[in-house]
Design a protein around this motif. Structure first.
Motif, PDB file in Angstrom:
ATOM      1  N   SER A  24      27.948  15.580  80.719  1.00  0.00           N
ATOM      2  CA  SER A  24      28.564  16.442  79.714  1.00  0.00           C
ATOM      3  C   SER A  24      29.504  17.442  80.369  1.00  0.00           C
ATOM      4  N   ASP A  25      29.056  18.063  81.447  1.00  0.00           N
ATOM      5  CA  ASP A  25      29.900  19.037  82.161  1.00  0.00           C
ATOM      6  C   ASP A  25      31.195  18.393  82.650  1.00  0.00           C
ATOM      7  N   VAL A  26      31.090  17.205  83.245  1.00  0.00           N
ATOM      8  CA  VAL A  26      32.262  16.521  83.794  1.00  0.00           C
ATOM      9  C   VAL A  26      33.229  16.130  82.685  1.00  0.00           C
ATOM     10  N   ILE A  27      32.706  15.475  81.653  1.00  0.00           N
ATOM     11  CA  ILE A  27      33.559  14.979  80.576  1.00  0.00           C
ATOM     12  C   ILE A  27      34.217  16.120  79.809  1.00  0.00           C
ATOM     13  N   ILE A  28      33.439  17.125  79.462  1.00  0.00           N
ATOM     14  CA  ILE A  28      33.991  18.259  78.692  1.00  0.00           C
ATOM     15  C   ILE A  28      35.023  19.006  79.527  1.00  0.00           C
ATOM     16  N   ALA A  29      34.778  19.187  80.813  1.00  0.00           N
ATOM     17  CA  ALA A  29      35.744  19.878  81.673  1.00  0.00           C
ATOM     18  C   ALA A  29      37.067  19.117  81.739  1.00  0.00           C
ATOM     19  N   LEU A  30      36.998  17.792  81.877  1.00  0.00           N
ATOM     20  CA  LEU A  30      38.221  16.984  81.924  1.00  0.00           C
ATOM     21  C   LEU A  30      38.983  17.073  80.603  1.00  0.00           C
ATOM     22  N   LEU A  31      38.270  16.947  79.497  1.00  0.00           N
ATOM     23  CA  LEU A  31      38.926  17.027  78.189  1.00  0.00           C
ATOM     24  C   LEU A  31      39.518  18.417  77.939  1.00  0.00           C
ATOM     25  N   GLU A  32      38.787  19.453  78.326  1.00  0.00           N
ATOM     26  CA  GLU A  32      39.290  20.828  78.143  1.00  0.00           C
ATOM     27  C   GLU A  32      40.578  21.062  78.944  1.00  0.00           C
ATOM     28  N   GLU A  33      40.633  20.520  80.153  1.00  0.00           N
ATOM     29  CA  GLU A  33      41.853  20.660  80.960  1.00  0.00           C
ATOM     30  C   GLU A  33      43.039  20.001  80.274  1.00  0.00           C
ATOM     31  N   LYS A  34      42.815  18.823  79.734  1.00  0.00           N
ATOM     32  CA  LYS A  34      43.890  18.107  79.050  1.00  0.00           C
ATOM     33  C   LYS A  34      44.295  18.828  77.762  1.00  0.00           C
ATOM     34  N   ILE A  35      43.343  19.372  77.027  1.00  0.00           N
ATOM     35  CA  ILE A  35      43.631  20.159  75.824  1.00  0.00           C
ATOM     36  C   ILE A  35      44.456  21.377  76.204  1.00  0.00           C
ATOM     37  N   ASN A  36      44.062  22.063  77.255  1.00  0.00           N
ATOM     38  CA  ASN A  36      44.807  23.251  77.702  1.00  0.00           C
ATOM     39  C   ASN A  36      46.223  22.889  78.121  1.00  0.00           C
ATOM     40  N   PHE A  37      46.405  21.734  78.756  1.00  0.00           N
ATOM     41  CA  PHE A  37      47.734  21.274  79.121  1.00  0.00           C
ATOM     42  C   PHE A  37      48.618  21.186  77.886  1.00  0.00           C
ATOM     43  N   HIS A  38      48.107  20.576  76.836  1.00  0.00           N
ATOM     44  CA  HIS A  38      48.900  20.413  75.615  1.00  0.00           C
ATOM     45  C   HIS A  38      49.122  21.740  74.894  1.00  0.00           C
ATOM     46  N   LEU A  64      42.039  14.840  71.190  1.00  0.00           N
ATOM     47  CA  LEU A  64      41.153  15.181  72.308  1.00  0.00           C
ATOM     48  C   LEU A  64      39.937  15.973  71.840  1.00  0.00           C
ATOM     49  N   GLU A  65      40.130  16.855  70.866  1.00  0.00           N
ATOM     50  CA  GLU A  65      38.994  17.595  70.293  1.00  0.00           C
ATOM     51  C   GLU A  65      38.015  16.615  69.643  1.00  0.00           C
ATOM     52  N   ASN A  66      38.553  15.605  68.947  1.00  0.00           N
ATOM     53  CA  ASN A  66      37.700  14.582  68.330  1.00  0.00           C
ATOM     54  C   ASN A  66      36.948  13.792  69.399  1.00  0.00           C
ATOM     55  N   GLU A  67      37.650  13.414  70.473  1.00  0.00           N
ATOM     56  CA  GLU A  67      37.011  12.676  71.570  1.00  0.00           C
ATOM     57  C   GLU A  67      35.915  13.516  72.224  1.00  0.00           C
ATOM     58  N   LYS A  68      36.146  14.803  72.336  1.00  0.00           N
ATOM     59  CA  LYS A  68      35.146  15.708  72.916  1.00  0.00           C
ATOM     60  C   LYS A  68      33.882  15.707  72.057  1.00  0.00           C
ATOM     61  N   GLN A  69      34.047  15.734  70.742  1.00  0.00           N
ATOM     62  CA  GLN A  69      32.889  15.721  69.843  1.00  0.00           C
ATOM     63  C   GLN A  69      32.156  14.382  69.910  1.00  0.00           C
ATOM     64  N   ILE A  70      32.912  13.293  69.995  1.00  0.00           N
ATOM     65  CA  ILE A  70      32.296  11.966  70.128  1.00  0.00           C
ATOM     66  C   ILE A  70      31.474  11.890  71.419  1.00  0.00           C
ATOM     67  N   ALA A  71      32.033  12.403  72.508  1.00  0.00           N
ATOM     68  CA  ALA A  71      31.322  12.400  73.792  1.00  0.00           C
ATOM     69  C   ALA A  71      30.052  13.243  73.708  1.00  0.00           C
ATOM     70  N   LYS A  72      30.145  14.413  73.114  1.00  0.00           N
ATOM     71  CA  LYS A  72      28.973  15.285  72.973  1.00  0.00           C
ATOM     72  C   LYS A  72      27.889  14.584  72.167  1.00  0.00           C
ATOM     73  N   ASN A  73      28.286  13.964  71.053  1.00  0.00           N
ATOM     74  CA  ASN A  73      27.311  13.270  70.205  1.00  0.00           C
ATOM     75  C   ASN A  73      26.630  12.130  70.963  1.00  0.00           C
ATOM     76  N   PHE A  74      27.425  11.365  71.708  1.00  0.00           N
ATOM     77  CA  PHE A  74      26.866  10.252  72.480  1.00  0.00           C
ATOM     78  C   PHE A  74      25.876  10.761  73.531  1.00  0.00           C
ATOM     79  N   ILE A  75      26.278  11.757  74.280  1.00  0.00           N
ATOM     80  CA  ILE A  75      25.413  12.287  75.343  1.00  0.00           C
ATOM     81  C   ILE A  75      24.142  12.874  74.748  1.00  0.00           C
ATOM     82  N   ASN A  76      24.267  13.596  73.634  1.00  0.00           N
ATOM     83  CA  ASN A  76      23.081  14.160  72.990  1.00  0.00           C
ATOM     84  C   ASN A  76      22.143  13.075  72.484  1.00  0.00           C
ATOM     85  N   SER A  77      22.698  11.928  72.071  1.00  0.00           N
ATOM     86  CA  SER A  77      21.854  10.846  71.562  1.00  0.00           C
ATOM     87  C   SER A  77      21.022  10.198  72.667  1.00  0.00           C
ATOM     88  N   VAL A  78      21.453  10.279  73.914  1.00  0.00           N
ATOM     89  CA  VAL A  78      20.690   9.674  75.013  1.00  0.00           C
ATOM     90  C   VAL A  78      19.983  10.716  75.888  1.00  0.00           C
TER      91      VAL A  78
END
Length: 97
Positions: A24-38, A64-78
């Motif tokens: 979660s930390d890795v994925i969210i950090a990568l997505l946040e960086e890309k969101i900040n870029f835009h 990217l915000e949608n992808e972040k939520q999808i990733a969070k949901n997936f990680i929380n499910s496992v």
């Protein structure tokens, strides 16, 4: 002497096994960086031109915000299954003609 220019580059950004919290930390950090870029791109385009067309960065930020939520949901499910997650993230860079 002729210089050869490499037209393709591959960067192994992430490759490993992670706990759900680490993943979660890795994925969210990568997505946040890309969101900040835009967000910075959008701000730059609007500087001095309040009517600038920011549809692309706006749409990309939302995607990217949608992808972040999808990733969070997936990680929380496992998270409670006690399993680890494998992440393999490669950047493929090619020269545009």
């Amino acid at each position: 002497m002729e210089t050869l220019i490499k037209t393709k580059q591959k960067i192994q950004l992430v490759d490993g096994s992670f706990s759900p919290s680490e993943a979660s930390d890795v994925i969210i950090a990568l997505l946040e960086e890309k969101i900040n870029f835009h967000k910075l791109q959008r701000l730059s385009w609007c500087e001095g031109n309040k009517d600038a067309n920011t549809k692309y960065p706006d749409d990309r930020i939302q995607e990217l915000e949608n992808e972040k939520q999808i990733a969070k949901n997936f990680i929380n499910s496992v998270r409670f299954e006690g399993k680890r997650l494998r992440i393999n993230g490669v950047l493929n860079i090619t020269l545009e003609e």
